[in-house]
Write an enzyme that holds these catalytic residues in place. Structure first.
Site, PDB file in Angstrom:
ATOM      1  CB  CYS A  46       1.999  -0.522 -34.858  1.00 41.24           C
ATOM      2  SG  CYS A  46       0.149  -0.688 -33.443  1.00 41.24           S
ATOM      3  NE  ARG A  80      -4.084   7.848 -32.664  1.00 41.36           N
ATOM      4  CZ  ARG A  80      -2.659   8.263 -32.650  1.00 41.36           C
ATOM      5  NH1 ARG A  80      -3.094   8.374 -31.305  1.00 41.36           N
ATOM      6  NH2 ARG A  80      -2.199   7.057 -32.664  1.00 41.36           N
ATOM      7  CD  GLN A 116       1.019   8.006 -35.671  1.00 34.63           C
ATOM      8  OE1 GLN A 116       0.194   6.827 -36.241  1.00 34.63           O
ATOM      9  NE2 GLN A 116       0.760   7.815 -34.726  1.00 34.63           N
ATOM     10  CG  ASP A 172       3.900   4.844 -37.445  1.00 34.76           C
ATOM     11  OD1 ASP A 172       4.934   5.575 -36.839  1.00 34.76           O
ATOM     12  OD2 ASP A 172       3.103   5.253 -37.209  1.00 34.76           O
ATOM     13  CG  HIS A 186       6.310   0.723 -36.633  1.00 31.92           C
ATOM     14  ND1 HIS A 186       4.725   1.012 -37.731  1.00 31.92           N
ATOM     15  CD2 HIS A 186       5.440   0.549 -35.837  1.00 31.92           C
ATOM     16  CE1 HIS A 186       3.999   2.014 -36.430  1.00 31.92           C
ATOM     17  NE2 HIS A 186       4.110   1.514 -36.052  1.00 31.92           N
ATOM     18  CE  LYS A 236       4.128   7.666 -24.508  1.00 28.52           C
ATOM     19  NZ  LYS A 236       2.836   8.654 -25.012  1.00 28.52           N
ATOM     20  CG  HIS A 249       5.169   1.078 -31.760  1.00 29.38           C
ATOM     21  ND1 HIS A 249       4.108   0.608 -32.650  1.00 29.38           N
ATOM     22  CD2 HIS A 249       5.854  -0.353 -31.473  1.00 29.38           C
ATOM     23  CE1 HIS A 249       3.659  -0.392 -31.912  1.00 29.38           C
ATOM     24  NE2 HIS A 249       4.511  -1.153 -31.349  1.00 29.38           N
TER      25      HIS A 249
END
Length: 605
Positions: free
Chosen positions: A303, A332, A350, A352, A354, A433, A479
């Site tokens: 992000c 992580r 991910q 991912d 945004h 979320k 997100h």
């Protein structure tokens, strides 16, 4: 009517003893296979197991025995080494004790009294130290010769327990601390009736056959190497092809939906992680290093990089919504005890994205994401459910902002006509979320994608756009990940299909088998043409019998096998074996190419 074993009041579950002592009234919980009932019986079954262990191994000392998604477990210390072969004896003792019908009795001690009572048990002292100091009185549940510190809830009697099974034994660090002592952990499962237990055990056996670690090794999809490190997957050619097929489908769908590709660095100065709140709220899950006396954090999320893309230019309301996507590699810090194949790793990628939009655009953007999600889930024959996760205790931002964001998610799901559950306190630290939970072919639920509304990071990074009145306004940040991560999704996909992947994502879609060397050139021509249309094909031309080569191709779980003999070469045909339908046919070279092109186009997101 079933026995009442507890009540549900004010959203909490209480056993009959606790409800009586607190004078509570609420919705009755019956002894059945409902979620609340299973929680009570499995907690009690954990204590039954502990009593059996104590009976067989009097020196055993116990730490904690909670209910978990896969049933229950108990962590304990024992001088003797025990293994899988000892579970049957423990289970037999459990059945013997349960038949006696011992009553479960709850009583209370002051903290000081509990400390004295368990003064010779360091594990119990560790449990007491973890109980908040505000709890001056501690509860203890007793049954027969066994008792333990516990908040409950529990069944009134062990006689109700007659459908349980111990499933596995493992090691577990005390309190999850890798530097602490290793305890023994035994897992088990319990149901209200034997039929449900047997159904579950059959499912468990099927799950073992489909285990992505086993299937992934057989299919040569991925591997792990201790010299590299735990939780760091290595993708082999076939696994990388599977990922590439997924990425290609996603990329086309993203472009069609107005997403732009971006890429942020994998290591950023800690100062930005402090601004974002990750440093304070997520720091224990991150890796840090120092370069030129400046601390950097390896990104656990994408992000912040996407925020910097947004800040790279002045933004107008005319540009919004802006949709940025990245197949972002993140790291992580996961404890070694929770690492599990591709499902729980330390490095993953991910899918991912945004979205930066105006508040008035939240509902339409979330609806578009839900539509996208439904197309992907349907493509793989997944059933799924959605859950809204609300503000956790460790979070940033005002209550008003959280309330507004949570209501926006509820509104979007309501408008789409999608039923959803509420997970109180399960949100990200920066916003509420929607969690997307899929159900696989044998009924297991998996957490995959997520949609998160964030009004906090835009404020922290002072993001702005100019509105129609030439006034600076703050955008909303959404997100969004649908697969969650390629690693986790491939693991779930592997177990869902047992390695029998759909044609459009299979790592090898066609294996070509020339009957003898005379057909090798024809096989290469067919393979080259398939590669040109985006279908991955291999030639199986080892010096082995035809039957063995066909068996080897079938073991690879390839969707389609093409056998080429003298007749096929002379007539420019292909003898086709569809591995899934078990059908055999013979078609022309050109028709076979067209068939494969059509199969690749069967699904689009």
């Amino acid at each position: 009517m079933s026995v009442i074993i507890g009540i549900k009041a004010k959203g909490a579950v209480y056993d009959t003893q606790s409800a009586e002592e607190l004078g509570l009234e609420g919705e009755p919980i019956y002894f059945d296979n409902s979620e609340d009932s299973l929680a009570i019986m499995r907690h009690t079954c954990a204590h039954l197991m502990a009593e059996a262990i104590k009976s067989l191994y009097p020196e055993a000392q116990f730490f904690v025995g909670p209910v978990v998604e896969e049933g229950f477990y108990y962590d304990f210390r024992i001088a003797k080494k025990i293994g899988e072969e000892d579970l049957a004896a423990i289970e037999s003792k459990m059945k013997e004790i349960a038949k006696k019908g011992e009553k479960v009795v709850k009583y209370h001690l002051k903290r000081e009294e509990a400390i004295v009572k368990f003064q010779n048990d360091d594990l119990k002292q560790a449990v007491i130290s973890r109980i908040p100091l505000g709890d001056g009185t501690l509860s203890i549940y007793s049954q027969g010769d066994f008792e333990d510190l516990c908040r409950g809830p529990h069944l009134p009697t062990l006689k109700l327990l007659n459908a349980f099974k111990l499933t596995k034994i493992a090691g577990a660090y005390l309190g999850g601390d890798e530097k602490a002592e290793m305890l023994t952990r035994i897992y088990g499962i319990a149901f209200a009736d034997k039929e449900s237990l047997n159904t579950y055990l059959r499912q468990l056996e099927e799950a073992k056959k489909r285990d992505h670690r086993k299937v992934g090794m057989e299919m040569e999809l991925f591997t792990f190497d201790e010299e590299i490190g735990a939780g760091l997957p290595i993708w082999l050619p076939k696994g990388a092809r599977l990922r590439r097929n997924l990425e290609n489908l996603l990329t086309q769908a993203l472009i069609e939906r107005g997403y732009e590709p971006v890429r942020g660095p994998e290591i950023l100065k800690s100062a930005v992680w402090k601004t974002s709140g990750h440093y304070a709220n997520y720091g224990e899950n991150m890796y840090f290093t120092t370069i030129d006396e400046v601390e950097y954090g390896i990104k656990p999320m994408n992000c912040v990089g996407h925020i910097k893309v947004y800040q790279s230019a002045l933004r107008s309301y005319r540009e919004l919504p802006l949709r940025f996507y990245e197949y972002g590699v993140v790291h992580r810090h996961e404890k070694s005890g929770v690492l599990h194949g591709l499902l729980r790793v330390r490095e993953f990628t991910q899918d991912d994205a945004h979205i930066f939009c105006r508040p008035s655009q939240i509902a339409s953007e979330v609806k578009n994401i839900i539509d996208f999600t439904q197309k992907i889930m349907n493509a793989f024959d997944f059933t799924y459910e959605m859950e809204i996760s609300t503000r956790p205790e460790k979070s940033i931002g005002s209550d008003a902002v959280w309330e507004e964001a949570t209501e926006a998610l509820k509104s979007a799901l309501n408008e789409c006509g999608i039923a959803y559950k509420i997970d109180e306190g399960g949100g990200a630290f920066y916003g509420p979320k929607i969690d997307i939970k899929i159900t696989d072919a044998i009924g297991r639920k998996w957490q995959c994608g997520t949609v998160q509304i964030d009004m906090n990071l835009p404020e922290r990074f002072d993001l702005a756009y100019t509105d129609e009145n030439n006034t600076a306004q703050q955008p909303v940040m959404i997100h969004r990940a649908i697969l969650g991560s390629f690693e986790r999704f491939v693991a779930i996909l592997t177990e869902h299909f047992g390695g029998e992947f759909p044609f459009f994502v299979a790592p090898t879609q066609v294996i070509i088998i020339p009957i003898n060397e005379a057909q090798n050139a024809y096989a290469r021509e067919l393979r080259n043409m398939l590669l040109k249309v985006g279908v991955y094909a291999e030639i199986e031309d080892k010096n082995e019998t035809l039957n063995k080569r066909i068996r080897n191709a079938e073991k690879q779980r390839v969707p389609m096998i093409a056998v080429l003999g003298a007749k096929e070469m002379e007539e420019r045909k292909v003898a086709v074996r569809n591995r899934r339908t078990k059908e055999q046919s013979e078609i022309s070279f050109d028709d076979f190419i067209q068939l494969n092109k059509e199969k690749m186009r069967e699904v689009s997101f």
